[in-house]
Design a protein around this motif. Sequence first.
Motif, mmCIF file in Angstrom:
data_model
loop_
_atom_site.group_PDB
_atom_site.id
_atom_site.type_symbol
_atom_site.label_atom_id
_atom_site.label_comp_id
_atom_site.label_asym_id
_atom_site.label_seq_id
_atom_site.Cartn_x
_atom_site.Cartn_y
_atom_site.Cartn_z
ATOM 1 N N PRO A 110 -0.059 2.438 -4.977
ATOM 2 C CA PRO A 110 0.532 2.580 -3.643
ATOM 3 C C PRO A 110 0.847 4.051 -3.367
ATOM 4 O O PRO A 110 1.218 4.784 -4.283
ATOM 5 N N ARG A 140 -4.833 9.688 0.989
ATOM 6 C CA ARG A 140 -5.628 8.731 0.191
ATOM 7 C C ARG A 140 -7.049 9.252 0.009
ATOM 8 O O ARG A 140 -7.619 9.186 -1.070
ATOM 9 N N GLY A 164 0.827 -1.208 0.000
ATOM 10 C CA GLY A 164 0.000 0.000 0.000
ATOM 11 C C GLY A 164 0.855 1.248 0.000
ATOM 12 O O GLY A 164 0.369 2.351 -0.253
#
Length: 502
Positions: A421, A396, A220
């Motif tokens: 990612p 994010r 991630g």
Amino acid sequence: MRTAYTSDQIRAAELALMAKLPEGTLMGRAAAGLAAVCAGLLTGVRGRVYGSHVVLLIGSGDNGGDALYAGARLARRGARVVAVLAGSRVHEGGLAALRAVGGRATDLRVPIPEQARELILEADLVVDGLVGIGGSGALREPYATLAGLTAQASGLVVAVDVPSGVDASTGGVDGAAVRAQVTVTFGAYKNGLLIDPGARFAGAVEFVDIGLGPYLPDPGVAAPTGEDVADLLPRPGAESDKYRRGVVGIAAGSDRYTGAAVLAVGGAVRAGAGMVRFVSSAEPVRLVRARWPEAVTTIVADPLGGNPVEEVGRVQAWVLGPGLGTGAEAHAVARAVLSTQVPVLVDADGLTLIARDRGLLRRDAPTLITPHAGELSRLLGVPRERIEARRLEHVRRAAAELGVTVLLKGSTTLVAEEDRPVRVNTTGTPWLATGGTGDVLAGIAGTLLAGGLSCYDAASGAAYVHGLAARLAVRGDLAGRAEAPIAALDVAQALPEALRVL
Ligand SMILES: NC(=O)C1=CN([C@@H]2O[C@H](COP(=O)(O)OP(=O)(O)OC[C@H]3O[C@@H](n4cnc5c(N)ncnc54)[C@H](OP(=O)(O)O)[C@@H]3O)[C@@H](O)[C@H]2O)[C@@H](O)CC1
Ligand SMILES: Nc1ncnc2c1ncn2[C@@H]1O[C@H](COP(=O)(O)OP(=O)(O)O)[C@@H](O)[C@H]1O
Ligand SMILES: [K+]
């Protein structure tokens, strides 16, 4: 690319690997690696392991088990090892191994805080095995007190896997945490070791391979290395001309704010743009011309009286916002730039404009925004402190909600784009916390966008080069010289050297 993972991802990989190995193999590998790093550190500061005082802070899980087995190895080499047992349970195998070689255990379940304090403050080495990836939430007592005491330790502090109190998955720190000089981490990097505030507590991270690699999922989080960045930077070929290398347009500055424009243009010029086209009102244009004769400039006297960027000529990417102002004229410039069909980087005042008018972001071409936590706070309606405490989550969220690429600046710089990612920048220096360095960054990223890089690569490449240039500027070179404060223009001036050593 250095990849990093959440606790759950690591745990799943460990389970898969453990199923194929005899019990205790992984902890054996971890403890051996931990002991080797500790022995190396002790030898470095004391000349030898023999006779050194080692204190192990032991929690109730396997993190404590690692520390106990490593302590046993150090005791076997003549270290005087004391384990402070802080949990309701203890890893029995580890404790037996330590006792078998003469290590001593001091049980904090019988309250002896004063003795623990003395031990921690005076040890040559404190090993933090309180909690690792099994930790959740703020440290409870007595862990929190012990973690706090490590800040006063006169010897070395080494964290096992992750500093206790740091959330391995997010880098969040919700109370006391161990401040380590070195963190010995097993199997893979954890997100919290790369992202502030957690990263700040980890110190130098030493990686111990326990064979987890093939079992790890897609990461991630990923940190590009210098080699990764060098590979993606555009270099001119024999056939290149200035247009093919990339023309970057910069719409920045206003009669009130002129410096940001000079700095953004400087970042773009020094990062190797084929050409920089600068558009603004008269005063910033005069100053940019005086400082950067390389830039081709256009004065827009009345942005409200027609398309303010029509006369500028063709560009392959735009930088919009540094020092632009936030009034009606600035809005007209923003609308014109964002209506073009080329990638646009939005920074500073440009971010204020899009926070007020989200419609500006409705466009087909790629958009990269470069907020610091304060600017992102206005875009998301989340307090700045929350963003700084949970950078990964919020970068994010911004990429998902706004549908753009987001570079979040600050002590840790992150780049997020949906379904990729999150990239973490590993260069940089706290000396960058000075006015105008963000404008230089915008110029660099604009040049990379104009050179044909995607928003994701341009943003992470620019952050890397910007941080490296800052480090060079701080020391004069990369050798072990003392550090000195820098001004934003020093960062721009150091860019050619940064690109040379990359
Ligand atoms: N798995 C593997 O293959 C390998 C794993 N390895 C190692 O194991 C580590 C993970 O071990 P783990 O899972 O036992 O958890 P760990 O981090 O020791 O902590 C769990 C305990 O801490 C406590 N606790 C939690 N939060 C707390 C708080 N806020 N404040 C206070 N206490 C708190 C809680 O205890 P309780 O409250 O239940 O008493 C819980 O039970 C990993 O980081 C690595 O070092 C290596 O050997 C390589 C192979
Ligand atoms: N503590 C820090 N450590 C490393 N880099 C930092 C730190 N604080 C700020 N920076 C970097 O300095 C730059 C500041 O940019 P910004 O906040 O836009 O300032 P300005 O608007 O004055 O140019 C960013 O690249 C940011 O990542
Ligand atoms: K730990």
